[in-house]
Enzyme design. Sequence first.
Site, PDB file in Angstrom:
ATOM      1  N   ALA A  17      -3.564  -0.777  -3.838  1.00 10.08           N
ATOM      2  CA  ALA A  17      -3.910   0.504  -3.468  1.00 10.08           C
ATOM      3  C   ALA A  17      -2.713   1.059  -2.491  1.00 10.08           C
ATOM      4  O   ALA A  17      -2.668   0.228  -1.544  1.00 10.08           O
ATOM      5  CB  ALA A  17      -5.129   0.947  -3.327  1.00 10.08           C
ATOM      6  N   CYS A  18      -2.110   2.199  -2.653  1.00  9.86           N
ATOM      7  CA  CYS A  18      -1.498   2.729  -1.398  1.00  9.86           C
ATOM      8  C   CYS A  18      -2.168   3.258  -0.627  1.00  9.86           C
ATOM      9  O   CYS A  18      -3.475   3.361  -0.727  1.00  9.86           O
ATOM     10  CB  CYS A  18      -0.454   3.781  -1.987  1.00  9.86           C
ATOM     11  N   GLY A  19      -1.930   3.873   0.686  1.00 11.24           N
ATOM     12  CA  GLY A  19      -2.640   4.258   1.718  1.00 11.24           C
ATOM     13  C   GLY A  19      -2.367   5.878   1.701  1.00 11.24           C
ATOM     14  O   GLY A  19      -1.038   6.117   1.692  1.00 11.24           O
TER      15      GLY A  19
END
Length: 400
Positions: A9-11
């Site tokens: 997951a990206c932020g």
Amino acid sequence: YDPANERDACGVGFIADMHDRRTHAIVEQGLKILENLDHRGAVGADPKMGDGCGILTQIPHGFFAEECSRLGFELPPAGSYAIGQFFMPKAEEPRAIIQEIVESSLAAAGLPLLGWRDVPVDPEDLGDAVKATEPHHRQVFIGRPASVTDQDAFERRVYVARKVISNKVYGLDDPRVKEFYPVSVSTRTIVYKGMVLVTQLGGYFLDLKDKRFVSAIALVHQRFATNTFPTWRLAHPYRMIAHNGEINTLRGNVNWMHARESQLVSELFGDDLKEVLPVVRQGGSDTANFDNVLELIVLAGRSVPHAMMMMIPEAYDGRDDVSDELRGFYAFHSCLMEPWDGPAAVAFTDGRVIGATLDRNGLRPGRWLETNDGWVVLGSETGVMDESPANVKRKGRLQP
């Protein structure tokens, strides 16, 4: 083990002032949110080379008015000009070729060229591999023709000009211009992004440290590449969104957009519509493709929330908590566009409103809070911003 199954997951996060009070504090807090999302990014063998990050804000008119005046040209009132933020080649000759294309395209479109500005950067802290691919950052300032009285119509005109410029540059059989990329071209928003670490972004782009650089919104993103390799242009935010996850239905979505292009009609675009094709350009990430389609739908006359509900509809079959009107809305739009589905959390803005949504399965997180003094903060997890519990008015999480 199959690396194709690798997912992460990206932020993503944003902060906004609900009363449209534009301050440098919003920009500073946006960068702070980004630093708190540091663990969401990927780094390679070179610890100073990551997947990239960025920030999207409203255009700080006072800052640019003073900077441009110092450079020898004056800006009209806010909303009466657009800023094009470009990645350009480092070498002067290909940069001059692109600049001539930009200027001739603006002249052909009847858009006044107000001036150019080199974006001040400090590359000292960048890794060697990042410096090797670092573009030259340049801004072009575009005036609003007297015949265009509406800012939305002006936004459409500069969007068409951007597509014309891109098609001409990408159509050149010259590898030296491949670094060109229009990061943002808008009358309302501007994007600063690149293949830099979250701890470097504010120090690399010197504009972001200036106290005159003010905004009521800051949309930020820390990238963990899942379906493309890291490059400067694939960092987020894009022109309207920042995205956490993947679009699993991407191939079908893109194929359907290509298939529909011959049938697209818009009273607002008129004959200019043919200039913006192809809507989706090959080589972009899933997020870039989503952003391309979203901006066309919005500029053709729909609100951003409306367009997002078209592209990422909620699951409504067999539910008794969905009104007949909402059910009809989704059923109607399913005839126009299939869902862009996947584990996705998408934050979006057009510079006037800002929001976020999850896909119908809700497989990506989105936590938010509202403060007593009128700020809204959203993040892909809690704790993205230090806030006294006494100042928290309400908080929650996004639902699928």
